[in-house]
Scaffold this motif. Structure first.
Motif, mmCIF file in Angstrom:
data_model
loop_
_atom_site.group_PDB
_atom_site.id
_atom_site.type_symbol
_atom_site.label_atom_id
_atom_site.label_comp_id
_atom_site.label_asym_id
_atom_site.label_seq_id
_atom_site.Cartn_x
_atom_site.Cartn_y
_atom_site.Cartn_z
ATOM 1 N N ALA A 78 -5.645 -7.851 23.847
ATOM 2 C CA ALA A 78 -6.358 -9.179 22.936
ATOM 3 C C ALA A 78 -5.760 -9.371 21.805
ATOM 4 O O ALA A 78 -5.634 -10.411 21.365
ATOM 5 C CB ALA A 78 -7.836 -8.392 22.671
ATOM 6 N N MET A 79 -4.928 -8.129 21.306
ATOM 7 C CA MET A 79 -4.560 -8.637 19.752
ATOM 8 C C MET A 79 -2.915 -9.226 19.900
ATOM 9 O O MET A 79 -2.502 -9.893 19.181
ATOM 10 C CB MET A 79 -4.000 -7.070 19.130
ATOM 11 C CG MET A 79 -5.291 -6.297 18.794
ATOM 12 S SD MET A 79 -6.397 -7.233 17.727
ATOM 13 C CE MET A 79 -7.772 -6.291 17.998
ATOM 14 N N ALA A 80 -2.343 -9.232 20.969
ATOM 15 C CA ALA A 80 -1.070 -9.473 21.239
ATOM 16 C C ALA A 80 -0.978 -11.040 20.997
ATOM 17 O O ALA A 80 0.123 -11.520 20.184
ATOM 18 C CB ALA A 80 -0.461 -9.378 22.584
ATOM 19 N N ILE A 81 -2.084 -11.726 21.297
ATOM 20 C CA ILE A 81 -2.014 -13.207 21.036
ATOM 21 C C ILE A 81 -2.413 -13.439 19.474
ATOM 22 O O ILE A 81 -2.205 -14.797 19.130
ATOM 23 C CB ILE A 81 -2.846 -14.087 21.693
ATOM 24 C CG1 ILE A 81 -3.985 -13.225 22.541
ATOM 25 C CG2 ILE A 81 -2.206 -14.995 22.842
ATOM 26 C CD1 ILE A 81 -5.154 -13.732 23.241
ATOM 27 N N ARG A 82 -3.250 -12.716 18.987
ATOM 28 C CA ARG A 82 -3.751 -13.024 17.686
ATOM 29 C C ARG A 82 -2.652 -13.245 16.498
ATOM 30 O O ARG A 82 -2.758 -14.116 15.835
ATOM 31 C CB ARG A 82 -4.960 -12.099 17.293
ATOM 32 C CG ARG A 82 -5.979 -12.160 18.360
ATOM 33 C CD ARG A 82 -6.707 -13.444 18.535
ATOM 34 N NE ARG A 82 -7.394 -13.758 17.203
ATOM 35 C CZ ARG A 82 -8.245 -14.749 17.426
ATOM 36 N NH1 ARG A 82 -8.413 -15.278 18.664
ATOM 37 N NH2 ARG A 82 -9.150 -14.905 16.438
ATOM 38 N N SER A 83 -1.825 -11.913 16.261
ATOM 39 C CA SER A 83 -1.272 -11.908 15.051
ATOM 40 C C SER A 83 -0.083 -10.667 15.224
ATOM 41 O O SER A 83 -0.259 -10.051 16.001
ATOM 42 C CB SER A 83 -2.039 -11.752 13.821
ATOM 43 O OG SER A 83 -1.442 -10.926 13.036
ATOM 44 N N PRO A 84 0.993 -11.002 14.592
ATOM 45 C CA PRO A 84 1.946 -9.840 14.857
ATOM 46 C C PRO A 84 1.641 -8.622 14.160
ATOM 47 O O PRO A 84 2.358 -7.756 14.157
ATOM 48 C CB PRO A 84 3.240 -10.633 14.429
ATOM 49 C CG PRO A 84 2.898 -11.574 13.454
ATOM 50 C CD PRO A 84 1.419 -12.054 13.895
ATOM 51 N N ILE A 85 0.521 -8.697 13.199
ATOM 52 C CA ILE A 85 0.191 -7.536 12.277
ATOM 53 C C ILE A 85 -0.646 -6.391 13.073
ATOM 54 O O ILE A 85 -0.257 -5.369 13.035
ATOM 55 C CB ILE A 85 -0.578 -7.786 11.208
ATOM 56 C CG1 ILE A 85 0.055 -9.045 10.307
ATOM 57 C CG2 ILE A 85 -0.898 -6.773 10.206
ATOM 58 C CD1 ILE A 85 1.502 -8.389 9.698
ATOM 59 N N ILE A 119 -13.918 -1.295 14.459
ATOM 60 C CA ILE A 119 -13.968 -2.300 13.491
ATOM 61 C C ILE A 119 -12.907 -3.242 13.521
ATOM 62 O O ILE A 119 -13.231 -4.314 13.245
ATOM 63 C CB ILE A 119 -13.989 -1.481 12.250
ATOM 64 C CG1 ILE A 119 -15.088 -0.502 12.109
ATOM 65 C CG2 ILE A 119 -13.984 -2.572 11.030
ATOM 66 C CD1 ILE A 119 -16.527 -1.096 11.956
ATOM 67 N N LEU A 120 -11.692 -2.823 14.048
ATOM 68 C CA LEU A 120 -10.407 -3.625 13.871
ATOM 69 C C LEU A 120 -10.709 -4.918 14.845
ATOM 70 O O LEU A 120 -10.635 -6.059 14.705
ATOM 71 C CB LEU A 120 -9.334 -3.199 14.344
ATOM 72 C CG LEU A 120 -7.967 -3.867 14.668
ATOM 73 C CD1 LEU A 120 -7.225 -4.257 13.324
ATOM 74 C CD2 LEU A 120 -7.094 -3.148 15.527
ATOM 75 N N CYS A 121 -11.340 -4.624 15.995
ATOM 76 C CA CYS A 121 -11.561 -5.621 17.228
ATOM 77 C C CYS A 121 -12.923 -6.576 16.410
ATOM 78 O O CYS A 121 -12.689 -7.499 16.876
ATOM 79 C CB CYS A 121 -11.993 -4.889 18.439
ATOM 80 S SG CYS A 121 -10.970 -4.045 19.267
ATOM 81 N N ALA A 122 -13.955 -5.658 16.071
ATOM 82 C CA ALA A 122 -14.879 -6.593 15.594
ATOM 83 C C ALA A 122 -14.391 -7.650 14.445
ATOM 84 O O ALA A 122 -14.943 -8.709 14.347
ATOM 85 C CB ALA A 122 -16.118 -5.737 15.054
ATOM 86 N N GLY A 123 -13.408 -7.390 13.641
ATOM 87 C CA GLY A 123 -13.184 -8.218 12.667
ATOM 88 C C GLY A 123 -12.246 -9.227 13.112
ATOM 89 O O GLY A 123 -12.294 -10.381 12.609
ATOM 90 N N VAL A 124 -11.382 -8.994 14.282
ATOM 91 C CA VAL A 124 -10.780 -10.121 14.862
ATOM 92 C C VAL A 124 -11.690 -11.135 15.586
ATOM 93 O O VAL A 124 -11.515 -12.292 15.412
ATOM 94 C CB VAL A 124 -9.617 -9.548 15.988
ATOM 95 C CG1 VAL A 124 -9.145 -10.687 16.735
ATOM 96 C CG2 VAL A 124 -8.683 -8.742 15.190
ATOM 97 N N GLY A 125 -12.809 -10.388 16.230
ATOM 98 C CA GLY A 125 -13.804 -11.327 16.612
ATOM 99 C C GLY A 125 -13.446 -11.866 17.806
ATOM 100 O O GLY A 125 -14.429 -12.741 18.561
ATOM 101 N N SER A 126 -12.136 -12.037 18.564
ATOM 102 C CA SER A 126 -12.092 -12.858 19.760
ATOM 103 C C SER A 126 -12.892 -12.087 21.062
ATOM 104 O O SER A 126 -13.232 -10.971 20.786
ATOM 105 C CB SER A 126 -10.553 -13.099 19.999
ATOM 106 O OG SER A 126 -9.941 -11.762 20.453
ATOM 107 N N HIS A 127 -13.022 -12.911 21.935
ATOM 108 C CA HIS A 127 -13.719 -12.427 23.036
ATOM 109 C C HIS A 127 -13.125 -11.182 23.587
ATOM 110 O O HIS A 127 -13.898 -10.345 24.143
ATOM 111 C CB HIS A 127 -13.980 -13.368 24.215
ATOM 112 C CG HIS A 127 -15.178 -14.489 24.014
ATOM 113 N ND1 HIS A 127 -16.477 -14.223 23.690
ATOM 114 C CD2 HIS A 127 -15.039 -15.699 23.550
ATOM 115 C CE1 HIS A 127 -17.271 -15.133 23.373
ATOM 116 N NE2 HIS A 127 -16.163 -16.004 23.053
ATOM 117 N N TRP A 128 -11.835 -11.372 23.745
ATOM 118 C CA TRP A 128 -11.046 -10.152 24.438
ATOM 119 C C TRP A 128 -11.236 -9.022 23.644
ATOM 120 O O TRP A 128 -11.297 -7.882 24.021
ATOM 121 C CB TRP A 128 -9.617 -10.327 24.737
ATOM 122 C CG TRP A 128 -9.567 -11.175 25.968
ATOM 123 C CD1 TRP A 128 -10.544 -12.069 26.438
ATOM 124 C CD2 TRP A 128 -8.103 -11.801 26.231
ATOM 125 N NE1 TRP A 128 -9.905 -12.730 27.403
ATOM 126 C CE2 TRP A 128 -8.317 -12.546 27.438
ATOM 127 C CE3 TRP A 128 -6.697 -11.358 26.090
ATOM 128 C CZ2 TRP A 128 -7.403 -13.396 28.169
ATOM 129 C CZ3 TRP A 128 -5.904 -12.068 26.816
ATOM 130 C CH2 TRP A 128 -6.075 -12.956 27.875
#
Lengths: 622, 285
Positions: free
Chosen positions: A445-452, A360-369
């Protein structure tokens, strides 16, 4: 198109046949043949329908839509029928049914719901889901045949209705295939609620007080999701002018965010995210195959599937970030609580909640990676979790306990079964198996999105490592010669070995899965780079080859008894006490109840997640 | 080709270098305790002597876990010095450690098992910070690959001071030095006997020693990354950090696991997480 229609409608045939024929051997053959056919059809679909572009199919006849409305009405009546057992105190459960179905059927009949010209479709995500449901689901079904035989021998007090249990499984497949191939949200809603009904039938199967209680809890929690879904339909028909899922996802974000959030709410509800985690935990009272089915290939996967579909709208919105946080919270809380659990099935249940939270975390972020990682998680989690549940179910039947402490030294007593379990556990957390490849993809995938997000993934992953590792340690303790106890496991081996092999094999084949199925959907991903594949390959090779060395009989080993501060007696499981008498020593794992107490963490997560849910809808206005 | 030499160099030279560092460690420790200490080659003498001893074993399986342990340690180190993905390096490192833990569990000996359990706690305490450091490197350099992190001309330490401090904090846990030597330690007798290594004797124990050398070099290599912009400074700082570890080791008594877990996680969240948060706003603000 024919594959799709076959996959959706065919499971109804064995479901009906299983209700008609009471003979156990006939039922067995129905299950075997039907499972094989579904498997073949799912693979056939994968071979023919894989491609870069989704395919949409029109249905011109209006009869089908009428059938869906009729189905809705029948379902509503079925729900009301099962509610007849409830006391008046629970009046709001039937009320939930009446409100949502009343509204949807009224809208349908009064012609306010716009027609969908192309109600069926297939794309690579549907194909992946179809394969998971077809292969994992059918292996579980085959296992069920053997399991139920033992189950009824052990529980003579439970009325033997295994035909209806098996029928519910096939009804589940019908509903799941309906969900993944429908492009109209009214259709999805119809199938969505069938899964709710099926899970009710399965959870209430033992007919005990506890089973009824848990089944009704699951029912009302899941009906809340259904209510949100029906509101999404009403809102989409009124304000967006369409219930075509594809069109909804292509519209302006601000116009469709509310219905999409409602659908996501239903998805998280079905995926047992906090605050709805309780229903999945309660579902353990049912026979084990139902847990395996609910946790791996069906039900909860329907929830994350629908959230993944919604993610293009969620991406880069404040509400989407909150959805991701709810997933993150469930990931952390699920993994932390699992540490303090001794009951094997409960550990599995909490880890399911955790892993789905990650999806769900990935779905909420929604970037392709992120979506890439989510799809990998769905695949690998389905395999390993199904395997774990089936293995724990078999251990429970063999030893009469599913307490992890009672599994101490299981490798000495049931080597084969333990090896399948070890494969399952390794698949859940050890590099380079599937779940770890996925977690790696999530981190990238998450490392580029936000530090949270990265700290959430990292902390949750470390917690997971802890409880899986100590479970693994319990299993492999060598307690010396012990009576062999693997008896009476028949057809179950097919499923256990099948899933164990698949867990390792999909890991080896992940580049192909990625290249043919996921890349056309979400584009390039760094984990498909040559270097990555090479590293995973080397590690997987070592992981498969090195354990073979356990079979070598090493020379020049000098056997001694374990160190007990010099107080050894002739029996290695005893030591010399201070009064000069031999006493038993024993060792238990750390559960750290003070740090990771279920009660406190659960309550905290409930409060936190409810606040986040409210925030999610408030943020919609921003 | 360059990567190939680095990998070969790691596999062949890391034990030598690690053994020498270990020897110096023992001399410095001795001097801190007003002793003369053993010769610098003592760790090698120890290992050779252990090799000649009988291989005492509780059951015929648990010794073999150490081979897998060493194999994954080598894979992890080779990937690191081969310039591969840092996340995968850490994951392989975890797998290696896992097999040590499993080996200890497999003995079914109470001291060994409790050591294994504590080693898992050490992993739980230290890993988040290690992975977070990798994320920190990524945020500055835009890559998880060690080769690209080394090639980056920015001075990483200026961007990641908090992450560096956090990493040094958990380094004590990873090196199993006091006050975080919960699972096992070099001191002869303690409440856990030898903890996780209790049931490993002779050649098996030698294997663990050698693995520890590889491990030390890999961990120091990660410290190096923070200063990779200037190799001379980097080597000096790395050695200094190791000296600090020895000092801390000698100046502290062992703590309880609760304190280790809490303090390590706090350090991770405040130093590591805080650093990343600030960095995010500087880079994207």
């Amino acid at each position: 198109m024919s594959w799709i229609i076959f996959l959706i409608l065919f499971p109804l045939a064995p479901a009906v046949l299983l209700l008609l024929f009471r003979s156990v051997s006939v039922q067995k053959w129905i299950v075997l043949v039907a499972s094989a056919l579904i498997c073949v059809a799912a693979i056939g679909l994968a071979v023919t329908c894989t491609g870069a572009q989704p395919k949409y199919f029109s249905i011109t006849s209006s009869v089908v839509n009428k059938l869906v409305i009729a189905g809705d009405i029948i379902l509503a009546l079925a729900f009301l029928f099962v509610c007849r057992r409830l006391s008046l105190k629970w009046y709001w459960i039937p009320l939930l049914v009446i409100v949502q179905y009343g509204a949807v059927v009224f809208y349908d009949l009064s012609g306010r719901v716009p027609a969908v010209t192309q109600p069926l479709f297939v794309d690579n995500l549907s194909v992946i889901m179809a394969l998971i449901i077809g292969i994992v689901g059918c292996l579980i079904t085959v296992y069920t045949v053997g399991y139920m035989k033992h189950y009824h021998e052990e529980h003579p007090d439970v009325p033997d209705r295994r035909g209806s249990f098996l029928a519910a499984i096939f009804l589940f497949f019908f509903a799941m295939y309906g969900i993944i191939f429908s492009n109209s949200i009214t259709w999805i809603y119809f199938f969505w609620e069938i899964t709710t009904l099926c899970s009710f039938i399965m959870i209430s199967y033992p007919r005990t007080e506890e089973a009824w209680h848990n089944a009704f809890r699951a029912l009302w929690m899941l009906l809340l999701g259904g209510l949100a879904f029906s509101m999404a339909i009403l809102y989409a028909s009124d304000s967006c002018g369409t219930v075509d899922f594809r069109h909804l996802l292509q519209m302006n974000k601000s116009a469709v965010l509310l219905p999409i959030l409602l659908i996501c709410f239903a998805g998280m509800n079905k995926a047992a995210q906090f605050p709805f985690a309780k229903w999945l935990l309660g579902a353990m009272v049912a026979p084990t195959p139902s847990s395996a089915l609910l946790h791996s290939s069906t039900m909860v996967k329907a929830g994350v599937y629908i959230c993944l579909r919604c993610s293009p709208i969620l991406e880069n919105t404040a509400s989407g970030a909150v959805v991701a946080l709810i997933g993150g919270l469930s990931f952390l809380a699920g993994s932390a609580i699992a540490i303090s659990q001794r009951d094997g099935k409960k550990v599995l249940a909490y880890s399911t909640i955790g892993n789905l939270g990650l999806i769900i975390l990935c779905a909420g972020v929604g970037s392709h990676w992120a979506l890439w990682a989510a799809v990998l998680l769905i695949i690998f989690h389905a395999l390993a979790k199904a395997l774990m549940f089936l293995a724990v179910g078999t251990v429970e039947q063999q030893t009469g306990s599913r307490d992890i402490e009672d599994m101490h030294g299981l490798i000495s007593r049931m080597p084969l079964l333990t090896i399948t379990m070890l494969v399952g556990i390794a698949g859940m957390f050890l590099a380079p198996f599937g779940m770890l490849i996925s977690k790696w993809a999530v981190l990238e995938a998450m490392a580029i999105r936000s530090p949270i997000y990265p700290p959430i993934v990292i902390f949750g992953g470390s917690l997971m490592l802890f409880f899986w590792a100590k479970w693994m340690g319990k299993l492999i303790a060598v307690v010396g010669p012990a009576p062999q106890r693997e008896r009476g496991i028949g057809i179950e081996w097919t499923a256990l070995f099948g899933l164990a092999v698949l867990t390792v094999l999909t890991c080896a084949l992940y580049p192909f899965v990625g290249y043919y199925l996921i890349q056309p959907l979400y584009g390039q991903d760094p984990i498909l780079s040559q270097g990555s594949i090479c590293m995973v390959g080397i590690m997987l090779g070592l992981m498969v080859l090195l354990p073979l060395g356990f079979f070598i009989h090493w020379k020049n080993l000098v056997h001694v008894e374990p160190y007990l501060s010099g107080a050894n007696v002739s029996d290695p499981h005893q030591f010399m006490g201070s009064l000069g008498n031999a006493r038993q020593w024993s060792f238990r794992n750390y559960y750290m109840g003070k740090f990771f107490s279920e009660e406190k963490l659960f309550r905290g997560s409930l409060v936190g997640s409810i606040a986040l849910m409210v925030l999610m809808f408030v943020m919609e206005k921003l | 080709m360059n990567a190939f030499f680095w990998i070969a160099g790691y596999i062949l030279l890391a034990p030598v270098l690690g053994g020498l560092i270990n020897g110096c460690d023992r001399i410095i420790t001795a001097r801190m305790q007003s002793r003369v200490g053993p010769p610098v080659l003592q760790p090698f003498y120890d290992v050779f002597k252990l090799m000649e001893k009988d291989n005492l074993t509780v059951n015929r399986f648990h010794g073999y876990y150490l081979f897998i342990f060493l194999a994954f340690m080598l894979v992890s180190g080779a990937m690191f010095f081969g310039g591969q993905d840092l996340l995968m390096v850490i994951f392989a490192f975890i797998v290696a450690d896992m097999f040590l833990v499993l080996g200890a569990y497999s003995t079914n000996s109470p001291y060994s098992s409790i050591g294994a359990e504590r080693e898992l706690l050490q992993m739980l305490a230290a890993e988040p910070m290690m992975l977070l450091s990798a994320v920190g490197f990524y945020m500055v350099t835009g890559s998880f690959h060690v080769s690209e992190i080394v090639a980056c001309d920015k001075s990483l330490i200026l961007y990641l001071p908090g992450v560096f401090a956090g990493f040094c904090y958990v380094l004590t846990i990873k090196l199993r030095k006091s006050p975080f030597d919960l699972s096992t330690s070099h001191h002869a007798h303690q409440e856990l006997v030898k903890g996780i290594t209790t049931e490993f004797a002779g050649p098996s124990l030698a294997l663990i020693e050698i693995e520890h050398w590889y491990e030390t070099i890999l961990l120091l290599g990660m410290i190096y990354l923070f200063f990779a912009f200037n190799p001379i400074v980097a080597v000096l700082v790395t050695l200094f950090i190791y000296f600090l570890e020895i000092l801390i080791d000698n100046a502290n008594a062992r703590v309880k696991w609760e304190l280790m877990l809490k303090s390590a996680w706090l350090a991770t969240i405040i130093l590591g997480g805080g650093n990343l948060l600030v960095l995010y706003f500087i880079l994207h603000g």
